[in-house]
Design an enzyme around this catalytic site. Structure first.
Site, PDB file in Angstrom:
ATOM      1  N   ASP A 236     -26.612  10.042  13.137  1.00 21.45           N
ATOM      2  CA  ASP A 236     -26.826  11.393  12.594  1.00 21.45           C
ATOM      3  C   ASP A 236     -27.659  12.248  13.542  1.00 21.45           C
ATOM      4  O   ASP A 236     -27.459  13.457  13.644  1.00 21.45           O
ATOM      5  CB  ASP A 236     -27.551  11.315  11.234  1.00 21.45           C
ATOM      6  CG  ASP A 236     -26.599  10.898  10.120  1.00 21.45           C
ATOM      7  OD1 ASP A 236     -25.389  10.741  10.399  1.00 21.45           O
ATOM      8  OD2 ASP A 236     -27.070  10.720   8.977  1.00 21.45           O
TER       9      ASP A 236
ATOM     10  N   ARG B 176      -4.626  -0.314  14.061  1.00 18.11           N
ATOM     11  CA  ARG B 176      -4.328   0.962  14.716  1.00 18.11           C
ATOM     12  C   ARG B 176      -4.167   2.019  13.633  1.00 18.11           C
ATOM     13  O   ARG B 176      -3.543   1.760  12.605  1.00 18.11           O
ATOM     14  CB  ARG B 176      -3.026   0.869  15.526  1.00 18.11           C
ATOM     15  CG  ARG B 176      -3.100  -0.090  16.703  1.00 18.11           C
ATOM     16  CD  ARG B 176      -1.709  -0.439  17.209  1.00 18.11           C
ATOM     17  NE  ARG B 176      -0.926   0.737  17.473  1.00 18.11           N
ATOM     18  CZ  ARG B 176       0.223   1.008  16.847  1.00 18.11           C
ATOM     19  NH1 ARG B 176       0.703   0.201  15.938  1.00 18.11           N
ATOM     20  NH2 ARG B 176       0.881   2.098  17.149  1.00 18.11           N
ATOM     21  N   CYS B 177      -4.727   3.205  13.911  1.00 26.51           N
ATOM     22  CA  CYS B 177      -4.591   4.274  12.916  1.00 26.51           C
ATOM     23  C   CYS B 177      -3.129   4.564  12.649  1.00 26.51           C
ATOM     24  O   CYS B 177      -2.741   4.876  11.532  1.00 26.51           O
ATOM     25  CB  CYS B 177      -5.311   5.525  13.407  1.00 26.51           C
ATOM     26  SG  CYS B 177      -4.707   6.091  14.985  1.00 26.51           S
ATOM     27  N   THR B 178      -2.297   4.450  13.684  1.00 21.57           N
ATOM     28  CA  THR B 178      -0.882   4.801  13.560  1.00 21.57           C
ATOM     29  C   THR B 178      -0.007   3.617  13.148  1.00 21.57           C
ATOM     30  O   THR B 178       1.215   3.728  13.209  1.00 21.57           O
ATOM     31  CB  THR B 178      -0.341   5.328  14.904  1.00 21.57           C
ATOM     32  OG1 THR B 178      -0.736   4.411  15.916  1.00 21.57           O
ATOM     33  CG2 THR B 178      -0.838   6.706  15.234  1.00 21.57           C
TER      34      THR B 178
ATOM     35  N   GLU C 282      -9.859  12.328  14.460  1.00 23.24           N
ATOM     36  CA  GLU C 282      -8.640  11.547  14.288  1.00 23.24           C
ATOM     37  C   GLU C 282      -9.039  10.312  13.501  1.00 23.24           C
ATOM     38  O   GLU C 282      -9.797   9.477  13.983  1.00 23.24           O
ATOM     39  CB  GLU C 282      -8.045  11.179  15.649  1.00 23.24           C
ATOM     40  CG  GLU C 282      -6.605  10.742  15.524  1.00 23.24           C
ATOM     41  CD  GLU C 282      -6.423   9.303  15.916  1.00 23.24           C
ATOM     42  OE1 GLU C 282      -6.013   8.524  15.031  1.00 23.24           O
ATOM     43  OE2 GLU C 282      -6.700   8.951  17.071  1.00 23.24           O
TER      44      GLU C 282
ATOM     45  N   ASN D 295     -10.923   0.163  18.673  1.00 23.84           N
ATOM     46  CA  ASN D 295      -9.580  -0.388  18.903  1.00 23.84           C
ATOM     47  C   ASN D 295      -8.959   0.013  20.243  1.00 23.84           C
ATOM     48  O   ASN D 295      -8.062  -0.673  20.727  1.00 23.84           O
ATOM     49  CB  ASN D 295      -8.650  -0.097  17.726  1.00 23.84           C
ATOM     50  CG  ASN D 295      -8.372   1.368  17.519  1.00 23.84           C
ATOM     51  OD1 ASN D 295      -9.046   2.219  18.095  1.00 23.84           O
ATOM     52  ND2 ASN D 295      -7.394   1.678  16.705  1.00 23.84           N
ATOM     53  N   TYR D 296      -9.395   1.144  20.788  1.00 21.74           N
ATOM     54  CA  TYR D 296      -9.022   1.516  22.167  1.00 21.74           C
ATOM     55  C   TYR D 296     -10.308   1.979  22.843  1.00 21.74           C
ATOM     56  O   TYR D 296     -10.497   3.176  23.056  1.00 21.74           O
ATOM     57  CB  TYR D 296      -7.999   2.647  22.187  1.00 21.74           C
ATOM     58  CG  TYR D 296      -6.595   2.275  21.806  1.00 21.74           C
ATOM     59  CD1 TYR D 296      -5.700   1.833  22.776  1.00 21.74           C
ATOM     60  CD2 TYR D 296      -6.145   2.397  20.499  1.00 21.74           C
ATOM     61  CE1 TYR D 296      -4.383   1.516  22.438  1.00 21.74           C
ATOM     62  CE2 TYR D 296      -4.837   2.077  20.154  1.00 21.74           C
ATOM     63  CZ  TYR D 296      -3.973   1.640  21.130  1.00 21.74           C
ATOM     64  OH  TYR D 296      -2.675   1.334  20.797  1.00 21.74           O
TER      65      TYR D 296
HETATM   66  O1  G3H Z   1      -5.820   3.939  16.399  1.00 23.09           O
HETATM   67  C1  G3H Z   1      -5.407   5.061  16.678  1.00 23.09           C
HETATM   68  C2  G3H Z   1      -4.715   5.313  17.953  1.00 23.09           C
HETATM   69  O2  G3H Z   1      -4.767   6.676  18.280  1.00 23.09           O
HETATM   70  C3  G3H Z   1      -3.295   4.821  17.916  1.00 23.09           C
HETATM   71  O3  G3H Z   1      -2.728   4.877  19.166  1.00 23.09           O
HETATM   72  O4  G3H Z   1      -0.342   4.702  18.491  1.00 23.09           O
HETATM   73  O5  G3H Z   1      -1.045   4.370  20.859  1.00 23.09           O
HETATM   74  O6  G3H Z   1      -1.601   2.679  19.120  1.00 23.09           O
HETATM   75  P1  G3H Z   1      -1.356   4.111  19.423  1.00 23.09           P
END
Ligand code: G3H
Length: 476
Positions: free
Chosen positions: A217, A285-287, A252, A156-157
């Site tokens: 692995d 996004r995780c966040t 993370e 995603n990034y």
């Molecule tokens: O997907 C996980 C990222 O660390 C989220 O970053 O809050 O800048 O989108 P971001």
């Protein structure tokens, strides 16, 4: 073939010896955007060995020299903004403007790391604070690198979350084995090309591309890997933590970040933050805000305001500069659809229904979501947002305490004192007051508890994670 990309081994751009590749498909149209070398275990082994061989020389350089390399890297990266932005856009289906912002943010992150890394230092301890010892025993606590860092980045990034590991590792004297996500690997390789242009010494960073099932692995358990830093899904992170033995691992992982909206919240602001927090990059996004907990008194009004904004979002391919773009692959889209179906079947109210066209999902808003529905707990990582109506903030705290994840939480209220009291009770890495959940600014500590991760990132803390103590005791 202009779609065949090489990987970087000892500053040479090479394919795999077998000629095998892994294809990368565009989320927009399923066309092949690129092919990357599928390295064998033997090739990965050679890459890791070389990265380990050159580490002492890299550590021996002055910190200022490593810092200068990073500054040049940031500069070269900026020059390649259009090219790399275009590749991120094609590989992972981000809009061109979001993709270019990622590259710019990465250059800024590298510069800040290049500066901050020069400010790390150890400490000096006198022995007399412990019974039996005296001031004639003195410890110099130095900060030294772990050695070889394995950096594994997510799709995603593909540039930013790679550099946010590589830069802190390099500035502190570690060498790096970089394993990009398959989707996003070419963007990662272009980012590495900028580092080579900046003057990367041979072997200080090697890139291992290929099939996770073949090399995953193998590289995680390689005896010459001294530290692992990973961003990605919780299941993979837990697998890595179990496999990697006796080395530091920073993870993370996923999240199920709530937005808690109280009666006295500024609802316009809350709606705006919730929509962008939940749905930018289609929720991948995780966040991202992944569930809204709203008190009954303002629930109708908040839902209406969110709906109005969501209805205005443009849904389509990233090449059309849409707000909601196709999900990374069909499997991820199928999972989101299964969550929507489960919630509908159990009685959720569909406030806004998104289209479902293969991996392109329009945004779906679900109200009256209850605890028996999977979408109340599972990380959707896509464009569906559940609203859980609550009687009061105690219910929000209770729901959040039962969350398997613990990345971030947002609280919307005008009563800051109350926000702080609630924040104290939430077991998450970060609480945002009157703002959406998000990682940046990139020098803030960034961490998840419970299934959301271990260790801390954010520029300063990432640098710390790349160092260990080494104690030299002077016995006078
Ligand atoms: O997907 C996980 C990222 O660390 C989220 O970053 O809050 O800048 O989108 P971001």
């Amino acid at each position: 073939d202009d779609k065949k990309f090489h990987t970087l081994l000892d500053n040479k751009w090479v394919g795999s010896k077998s000629g095998e590749t892994v294809k990368i498909y565009s989320p927009d149209n399923q066309e092949v955007t690129g092919e990357i070398p599928a390295l064998s275990q033997a090739e990965v082994d050679a890459a890791v060995a070389k990265t380990a061989d050159v580490q002492p020389n890299w550590e021996a350089l002055d910190g200022t020299e490593r810092s200068e390399l990073l500054h040049r890297w940031a500069q070269e990266l900026e020059k390649m903004t259009d090219e790399i932005g275009d590749m991120i856009h094609k590989e992972v289906g981000k809009t061109l403007s979001a993709a270019k912002s990622e590259v710019k943010r990465t250059a800024q992150l590298i510069r800040h790391t290049a500066e901050e890394g020069l400010r790390t230092h150890g400490s000096f301890i006198q022995g007399d604070a412990f019974p039996g010892a005296s001031k004639s025993t003195k410890a110099m606590v130095q900060k030294v690198p772990h050695g070889v860092v394995l950096a594994i980045a997510p799709f995603n990034y593909p540039v930013n979350l790679a550099a946010s590991k590589i830069a802190p590792a390099l500035i502190t004297g570690n060498t790096v084995v970089f394993k990009p996500a398959t989707q996003g690997a070419v963007s990662g390789l272009l980012m590495v090309e900028a580092l080579v242009k900046a003057g990367l010494p041979e072997g200080v960073l090697n890139v291992v591309t290929g099939r996770g099932s073949v090399i995953g692995d193998f590289v995680v358990t390689h005896p010459k890997i001294d530290m692992i830093t990973f961003t990605g899904g919780t299941a993979t992170g837990q697998h890595i933590a179990k496999k990697a033995s006796m080395i530091p691992v920073v993870l993370e992982l996923g999240g199920k970040d709530p937005a808690i909206v109280l009666q006295d919240a500024d609802l316009d602001k809350a709606a705006k933050e919730i929509v962008s927090g939940a749905l930018s990059y289609s929720g991948q996004r995780c966040t991202a805000i992944k569930r809204v907990m709203v008190v009954n008194e303002v629930a109708d009004e908040l839902v209406a305001k969110v709906k109005e904004r969501v209805a205005a979002l443009k849904v389509g391919p990233s090449s059309d500069d849409a707000d909601i773009t196709p999900m990374i692959d069909q499997k991820s889209a199928d999972f989101v659809v299964s969550l929507i179906d489960d919630a509908k079947q159990k009685g959720a109210t569909v406030v806004h229904e998104g289209i479902q066209d293969q991996n392109l999902l329009g945004p779906t808003l679900l109200d009256n979501v209850t605890e028996d529905m999977e979408v109340a707990w599972e990380e959707q990582f896509g464009p569906v947002l559940p609203f859980i109506r609550i009687s009061n903030e105690l219910e929000a705290i209770d729901l959040e305490r039962r969350n398997a994840y613990g990345l971030q939480a947002s609280i919307f209220t005008k009563n800051l004192e109350n926000a702080f009291t609630i924040a104290d009770k939430l077991n998450v890495g970060t609480v945002q007051v009157n703002g959406k959940t998000s990682r940046g600014p990139d020098h803030f500590p960034f961490l998840g508890v419970k299934n959301s991760g271990q260790g801390v990132q954010g520029i300063g803390r990432s640098i710390d994670s790349m160092l260990r103590d080494k104690v030299l005791v002077l016995n006078l």
